[in-house]
Design an enzyme around this catalytic site. Structure first.
Site, PDB file in Angstrom:
ATOM      1  N   HIS A 115      13.962  31.840  -3.463  1.00  0.00           N
ATOM      2  CA  HIS A 115      14.487  31.977  -2.090  1.00  0.00           C
ATOM      3  C   HIS A 115      14.239  30.714  -1.265  1.00  0.00           C
ATOM      4  O   HIS A 115      13.973  30.785  -0.060  1.00  0.00           O
ATOM      5  CB  HIS A 115      13.857  33.181  -1.376  1.00  0.00           C
TER       6      HIS A 115
ATOM      7  N   ASN B 274      16.614  42.688   0.086  1.00  0.00           N
ATOM      8  CA  ASN B 274      17.717  41.936  -0.518  1.00  0.00           C
ATOM      9  C   ASN B 274      19.041  42.568  -0.132  1.00  0.00           C
ATOM     10  O   ASN B 274      19.069  43.674   0.438  1.00  0.00           O
ATOM     11  CB  ASN B 274      17.600  41.957  -2.052  1.00  0.00           C
TER      12      ASN B 274
ATOM     13  N   TYR C  13       3.069  37.578  -2.563  1.00  0.00           N
ATOM     14  CA  TYR C  13       3.528  36.890  -1.347  1.00  0.00           C
ATOM     15  C   TYR C  13       2.380  36.219  -0.605  1.00  0.00           C
ATOM     16  O   TYR C  13       2.477  35.068  -0.169  1.00  0.00           O
ATOM     17  CB  TYR C  13       4.269  37.871  -0.436  1.00  0.00           C
TER      18      TYR C  13
HETATM   19 FE1  HDD Z   1      10.344  38.283  -3.843  1.00  0.00          FE
HETATM   20  C1  HDD Z   1      10.357  35.599  -1.784  1.00  0.00           C
HETATM   21  C2  HDD Z   1      12.833  39.728  -1.981  1.00  0.00           C
HETATM   22  C3  HDD Z   1      10.625  40.823  -6.160  1.00  0.00           C
HETATM   23  C4  HDD Z   1       7.618  37.161  -5.367  1.00  0.00           C
HETATM   24  N1  HDD Z   1      11.393  37.759  -2.227  1.00  0.00           N
HETATM   25  C5  HDD Z   1      11.249  36.609  -1.508  1.00  0.00           C
HETATM   26  C6  HDD Z   1      12.163  36.592  -0.402  1.00  0.00           C
HETATM   27  C7  HDD Z   1      12.860  37.761  -0.470  1.00  0.00           C
HETATM   28  C8  HDD Z   1      12.377  38.488  -1.602  1.00  0.00           C
HETATM   29  C9  HDD Z   1      13.939  38.209   0.494  1.00  0.00           C
HETATM   30  C10 HDD Z   1      12.329  35.474   0.595  1.00  0.00           C
HETATM   31  C11 HDD Z   1      11.450  35.661   1.800  1.00  0.00           C
HETATM   32  C12 HDD Z   1      11.704  34.565   2.796  1.00  0.00           C
HETATM   33  O1  HDD Z   1      12.825  34.501   3.330  1.00  0.00           O
HETATM   34  O2  HDD Z   1      10.784  33.787   3.033  1.00  0.00           O
HETATM   35  N2  HDD Z   1      11.553  39.906  -4.086  1.00  0.00           N
HETATM   36  C13 HDD Z   1      12.421  40.380  -3.136  1.00  0.00           C
HETATM   37  C14 HDD Z   1      12.874  41.691  -3.532  1.00  0.00           C
HETATM   38  C15 HDD Z   1      12.271  41.982  -4.710  1.00  0.00           C
HETATM   39  C16 HDD Z   1      11.429  40.872  -5.051  1.00  0.00           C
HETATM   40  C17 HDD Z   1      13.819  42.548  -2.733  1.00  0.00           C
HETATM   41  C18 HDD Z   1      12.374  43.213  -5.569  1.00  0.00           C
HETATM   42  C19 HDD Z   1      12.563  44.383  -5.121  1.00  0.00           C
HETATM   43  N3  HDD Z   1       9.332  38.860  -5.484  1.00  0.00           N
HETATM   44  C20 HDD Z   1       9.588  39.952  -6.287  1.00  0.00           C
HETATM   45  C21 HDD Z   1       8.537  40.072  -7.279  1.00  0.00           C
HETATM   46  C22 HDD Z   1       7.655  39.040  -7.044  1.00  0.00           C
HETATM   47  C23 HDD Z   1       8.187  38.296  -5.919  1.00  0.00           C
HETATM   48  C24 HDD Z   1       8.453  41.148  -8.336  1.00  0.00           C
HETATM   49  C25 HDD Z   1       6.405  38.665  -7.759  1.00  0.00           C
HETATM   50  C26 HDD Z   1       5.680  39.457  -8.474  1.00  0.00           C
HETATM   51  N4  HDD Z   1       9.245  36.627  -3.668  1.00  0.00           N
HETATM   52  C27 HDD Z   1       8.118  36.398  -4.372  1.00  0.00           C
HETATM   53  C28 HDD Z   1       7.385  35.151  -3.939  1.00  0.00           C
HETATM   54  C29 HDD Z   1       8.267  34.643  -2.752  1.00  0.00           C
HETATM   55  C30 HDD Z   1       9.383  35.661  -2.735  1.00  0.00           C
HETATM   56  C31 HDD Z   1       7.087  34.190  -5.034  1.00  0.00           C
HETATM   57  C32 HDD Z   1       8.716  33.194  -2.785  1.00  0.00           C
HETATM   58  C33 HDD Z   1       8.528  32.670  -1.389  1.00  0.00           C
HETATM   59  C34 HDD Z   1       7.764  33.688  -0.712  1.00  0.00           C
HETATM   60  O3  HDD Z   1       7.558  34.744  -1.545  1.00  0.00           O
HETATM   61  O4  HDD Z   1       7.366  33.645   0.431  1.00  0.00           O
HETATM   62  O5  HDD Z   1       6.113  35.465  -3.536  1.00  0.00           O
END
Ligand code: HDD
Length: 750
Positions: A128, A201, A415
Site C-alpha cells: 500500500h 479494502n 501494523y
Molecule cells: Fe494490510 C497496510 C488492508 C491484510 C500487513 N493493509 C495496509 C493498508 C490497508 C490494508 C488498507 C494501507 C494502510 C494505509 O493507508 O496506510 N491488509 C488490509 C486488509 C487485509 C490486510 C483489508 C485483509 C483483510 N495486512 C494484511 C495482513 C498483514 C498486513 C494479513 C500482515 C500479517 N498491511 C500490513 C502492513 C501495512 C499494511 C505491512 C503496510 C503499511 C502499513 O501496514 O502501515 O503492516
C-alpha cells in the site's frame, strides 16, 4: 574587504538577494495571505504538549481539524533561518577558501541543509505504498447503544472526525494509480474514546486465510527480486505460481480480475472491513459485525485498455480526481452499513465466519445502514498527513473487538510493528495526524523523537507521589470480550476453511455478461504474461472448479487445447452454499444517487465550431454538476461559426481516457479540421471503444464516420442529432449509466 571581494564576484543582476545581503525578497514577490493559519499558532502554543494530544484536553470541541491547528505552519515569511533559528545571510553559495577554493567543513549551514535533505525520505509502506488521503467525518444515523458502546455510534447525528487513505497494494510510492489491484480504504476515526482504525479494502475478501502466508503473498506479487519487474502488476510468473498453489485465493482472484480492481475513482468504490468483528455493549453483550461502505456516486470502473492508457496520460488519475472533487466542494460520501450476526449463529453457515476468503451473502444477512462517511477537506501537506498517517488493525476502542480470524490475528501484530521501522520509533502516535483528539495519559516514556515534555518524577502506576495518577479506568476502559477459549495447541485450519470454490462460483455467476467477459479477459491477459506453461495450466485447472464458463474461454485464449482436469479439491466434503446468485456482487447494482455530478465531459472544438451548440450543451451539463472541458488541437481562442469559445486543453494533454463522455458539436470547417487530424480521430475512436457516451451534432457525424463509426447505426450511448437539435437529455441519461458495454465487441471494432 567584503566590498572589495564582491566587486569581483560573479553577480546576477536580476536577483537582488544574490549574496543574501540585500536582506529583502526579490522585486515583484507576492506575499500570500494566510490569515487563518497565521492566527492559528503562537510559538509557545506550537511547542505545547497539548499538540501531541499528550496532555490536557483539546480546546476546540475535540475536532481533529482544530487539533491540527497547533501544528500547522503558514508558508514562511521574512528572512531565511537555519533550523536553529539563525538568520542565513547567503543561500546561494557555500563557504569556500577563496572563490575558486575548496568548500569548508565548518560551513554548518551547508551541512545542516544537505543533511536534512539527505534524510527527507522515509521507507515506503511495504504494501500500500501508493496512496492518497483526505479528512472528513462519520455521522451516525441513530444510536446503536443496544449493540455497542463504541463512541461514533452513541447517538443520532453524532459526528466523529476521520482521516481516510486510499491506496493500491503492490506498486511503489511513485507508481501509477490505475494498476489492476486491490484498493486500500483505511479509515482513522478520531473518537472521544481514542482512535479506531478500520483498515479496509475495496474488496470484501482476501487472498489468504492465515497471516502466516502474508509475507509469501506479498513476495509473490511484488516485482520479481532478480530484476525488479514488473512494477505495480500481478501479471507475472511469481504471483500466478503462488496463487495457483493456494486454491484458497480463488475467490479473491475473481474480485481482483473483475472491474473492481480498476475503479473509475476512489469516490466510486465500495469499502469492506473484510473480517468479522464484534460489536460489544457496555454490559458485555456481543454481536458479530461486518462493515460495508457504499458510495453515493455509485460503483463505476474503467475498462482495462483505458486503465493502461491512463497510466501514461495521468499516472495520478485517482489522486487528482479525489483532490479536485474535494477542492470543488463535491464531497465524496459513502453510506456506512453493517451486517449483524448473533453470536449463537457463529457456526450456522456453510462457510466459516472466521475465514477472510468468504463473504456473508447479503441475501443471508442484509446490510443495515448506520451512518455516513463524508470526505470534505484535502490535507495541507502530503508528507505530514497522508504519508505519515499510521493505520493499525489493532487500534480498536471500547465497543469494538476482534474475533479469532487467524488473518486478523497477524494484522493485530503487523501494523504496529511496521510503523516502528517506517516512522522511526515507538512515538509515531505523537505525529499530529496520528494523535488522538482525547488526552493520552500513561507512563510510557522516551524513545526516538519524543515530543511530549513530561513533567514530574512519577512514571509508574500504582503510585501515591503523583496523586495516584494516571490510574486504570476499570469498566469505563477497553474490556476485552471474554471469548471462551479451549483446545490443544496446534497448527491447522477449521474444516470449512477447506472449501475454496463455492463463493468464487457465486461471484462469477452473479456478474452481468459484460462483467464476466472482463473477468475472462483479465485472467487471459495476466496469464498471458506468465512465461511458464505449467503455471498457466495449473491456474486453468483451478478455475475448472469454479465453472467451465470461465475456465474454457480462458484456456482458449491461452492456446491450451487440451483442457487440464480440475484441481483436486482440498476437501471431499460437500458444503452446500445457501446462495447461488447475488445481485449485490455486480457493480451494475449500484448506479448511485448523484446523477452525473463530477463526471468529466470533453467538447471537441476547432475553428469554425458551432459555438452556440457548444454553449448550450456546456451550460446544460454544468447545471447537472458535470465538469466540462473544451478540447482542441491548441489552447486559446477558437473562432466559432456564430460564437467564439476558448479551448481549455488539447487532445495531447487530455486524451479521451481522462473523460467520461464526449460531445462533437459540429460546424463545417471544425469538422473538416478534425477529419484531417489523427489525434482528434483517435480521441473519438478510443472514447467509443471504451463504451463511453457521446453526443454528436450536425457535421460532427462526418467526424464519427471518418473515425470508422457509422453515425446511422444505433449504438447504445451514442446520440446523433441534426444541427440545432438537442440531444443533451439523452447524453445525460447515458452518462448516468456510465458505460455502455453492450457496444463491446471481441475483437474491438475500432
Ligand atoms: Fe494490510 C497496510 C488492508 C491484510 C500487513 N493493509 C495496509 C493498508 C490497508 C490494508 C488498507 C494501507 C494502510 C494505509 O493507508 O496506510 N491488509 C488490509 C486488509 C487485509 C490486510 C483489508 C485483509 C483483510 N495486512 C494484511 C495482513 C498483514 C498486513 C494479513 C500482515 C500479517 N498491511 C500490513 C502492513 C501495512 C499494511 C505491512 C503496510 C503499511 C502499513 O501496514 O502501515 O503492516
Amino acid at each position: 574587504v567584503i566590498g572589495e571581494v564582491s566587486a569581483s564576484m560573479p553577480h546576477n543582476d536580476t536577483k537582488a538577494s544574490e549574496y543574501g545581503r540585500a536582506g529583502a525578497p526579490p522585486a515583484g514577490s507576492v506575499s500570500p495571505v494566510f490569515d487563518d493559519l497565521a492566527a492559528a499558532s503562537t510559538p509557545s502554543e506550537m511547542n505545547s504538549n497539548a499538540k501531541t494530544g499528550g496532555a490536557g484536553p483539546v480546546k476546540d470541541g475535540q475536532f481533529k481539524d482544530g487539533s491540527l491547528d497547533k501544528d500547522r505552519a503558514p508558508p514562511p515569511q521574512g528572512p531565511l533561518t537555519t533550523n536553529q533559528g539563525v538568520l542565513m545571510a547567503d543561500n546561494q553559495s557555500s563557504l569556500k577558501a577563496g572563490l575558486r577554493g575548496p568548500a569548508l567543513l565548518k560551513d554548518f549551514i551547508l551541512r545542516e541543509k544537505i543533511t536534512h535533505f539527505d534524510h527527507e525520505r522515509i521507507p515506503e509502506r511495504v504494501v500500500h505504498a501508493r496512496g492518497s488521503g483526505a479528512h472528513g467525518f462519520f455521522e451516525a444515523f441513530d444510536s446503536l447503544e443496544h449493540l455497542t458502546c463504541a463512541a461514533p455510534f452513541a447517538e443520532k447525528g453524532k459526528k466523529t472526525p476521520v482521516f481516510v487513505r486510499f491506496s493500491t497494494v503492490a506498486g511503489e510510492r511513485g507508481s501509477k494509480d490505475t494498476a489492476r489491484d486491490v484498493r486500500g480504504f483505511a479509515i482513522k476515526f478520531y473518537t472521544d474514546q481514542g482512535n479506531w482504525d478500520l483498515v479496509a479494502n475495496n474488496m470484501p475478501v482476501f487472498f489468504i486465510q492465515d497471516a502466516i502466508k502474508f509475507p509469501d503473498l506479498v513476495h509473490a506479487v511484488k516485482p520479481e527480486p532478480h530484476h525488479a519487474m514488473p512494477q505495480a502488476a500481478s501479471a507475472h510468473d511469481t504471483f500466478w505460481d503462488f496463487v495457483s498453489l493456494m486454491p484458497e485465493s480463488t475467490h479473491m482472484l475473481m474480485w481482483q480480475m473483475s472491474d473492481r480492481a480498476i475503479p473509475r475513482s476512489y469516490r466510486m468504490m465500495q469499502g469492506f472491513g473484510v473480517h468479522t468483528f464484534r460489536f460489544v455493549t457496555r454490559e458485555g453483550k456481543a454481536t458479530f459485525v461486518k462493515f460495508h461502505l457504499t458510495p453515493k456516486l455509485g460503483t463505476h470502473s474503467l475498462v482495462w485498455d483505458e486503465a493502461v492508457k491512463i497510466a501514461g496520460a495521468d499516472p495520478d488519475f485517482h489522486r487528482r480526481d479525489l483532490w479536485e472533487a474535494i477542492d470543488a466542494g463535491e464531497y465524496p460520501e459513502w453510506t456506512f452499513g453493517v451486517q449483524l450476526i448473533p453470536e449463537e449463529d457463529a457456526e450456522k453457515f456453510s462457510f466459516d465466519l472466521l475465514d477472510s476468503t468468504k463473504i456473508i451473502p447479503e441475501e443471508l444477512v442484509p446490510v443495515t445502514p448506520i451512518g455516513r462517511l463524508v470526505l470534505n477537506r484535502n490535507p495541507d501537506n502530503f508528507f505530514a498527513e497522508t504519508e505519515q498517517v499510521a493505520f493499525c488493525a489493532a487500534h480498536v476502542i471500547p465497543g469494538i473487538d476482534f474475533t479469532n480470524d487467524p488473518l486478523l490475528a497477524g494484522r493485530i501484530h503487523s501494523y504496529q510493528d511496521t510503523q516502528l521501522l517506517r516512522l522511526g520509533g515507538p512515538n509515531f502516535h505523537e505525529i499530529p495526524i496520528n494523535a488522538a483528539v482525547v488526552p493520552v495519559n500513561n507512563n510510557q516514556r522516551d524513545g526516538f523523537h519524543r515530543q511530549t515534555i513530561h513533567r514530574g518524577k512519577v512514571a509508574y502506576e500504582p503510585n501515591s507521589l503523583a496523586g495516584g495518577c494516571p490510574f486504570q479506568a476499570g469498566n469505563a476502559g477497553f474490556v476485552p470480550f471474554p471469548e471462551p477459549v479451549s483446545g490443544v495447541e496446534l497448527t491447522g485450519k477449521p474444516e470449512k476453511f477447506a472449501e475454496h470454490y463455492n463463493q468464487a462460483r457465486l461471484f462469477f455467476n452473479s456478474q452481468t455478461p459484460a462483467e464476466q467477459k472482463h473477468i475472462i479477459d483479465a485472467f487471459a491477459f495476466e496469464l498471458g504474461k506468465v512465461t511458464v506453461p505449467a503455471v498457466r495450466e495449473r491456474t486453468v485447472s483451478m478455475l475448472r472448479n469454479v465453472t467451465d464458463a470461465l475456465a474454457i474461454p480462458v484456456a482458449k485464449k491461452l492456446g491450451i487445447t487440451k483442457l487440464p482436469p480440475p484441481m483436486p479439491p482440498a476437501t471431499d466434503k460437500v458444503f452446500k452454499p445457501e446462495v447461488e446468485k447475488s445481485d449485490f456482487l455486480s457493480l451494475r447494482s449500484f448506479p448511485g444517487e448523484a446523477g452525473i455530478r463530477t463526471r468529466k465531459v470533453a467538447i471537441l472544438c476547432e475553428d469554425g465550431v458551432d459555438g452556440a451548440a457548444v454553449r448550450n450543451v456546456a451550460e446544460a451539463l454544468i447545471a447537472e454538476g458535470a465538469v466540462v472541458r473544451l478540447v482542441s488541437s491548441r489552447l486559446g481562442a477558437i473562432t466559432g461559426e456564430s460564437l467564439s469559445v476558448e479551448a481549455d486543453t488539447t487532445y495531447e494533454a487530455s486524451p479521451s481516457v481522462v473523460f467520461d463522455a464526449m460531445v462533437l458539436p459540429g460546424g463545417k470547417s471544425a469538422a473538416e479540421a478534425m477529419m484531417k487530424n489523427g489525434e482528434a480521430l483517435g480521441f473519438v475512436r478510443t472514447l467509443f471503444r471504451h463504451c463511453k457516451p457521446m453526443l454528436v451534432i450536425g457535421e460532427g457525424a462526418q467526424v464519427l464516420k471518418k473515425a470508422d463509426i457509422d453515425p446511422t447505426a444505433s449504438y447504445p450511448g451514442v446520440h446523433v442529432v441534426a444541427k440545432g437539435g438537442d440531444g443533451t437529455a439523452d447524453l445525460i441519461a447515458s452518462m448516468i449509466k456510465h458505460r455502455h458495454f453492450e457496444r463491446e465487441t471481441d475483437p474491438p471494432m475500432v
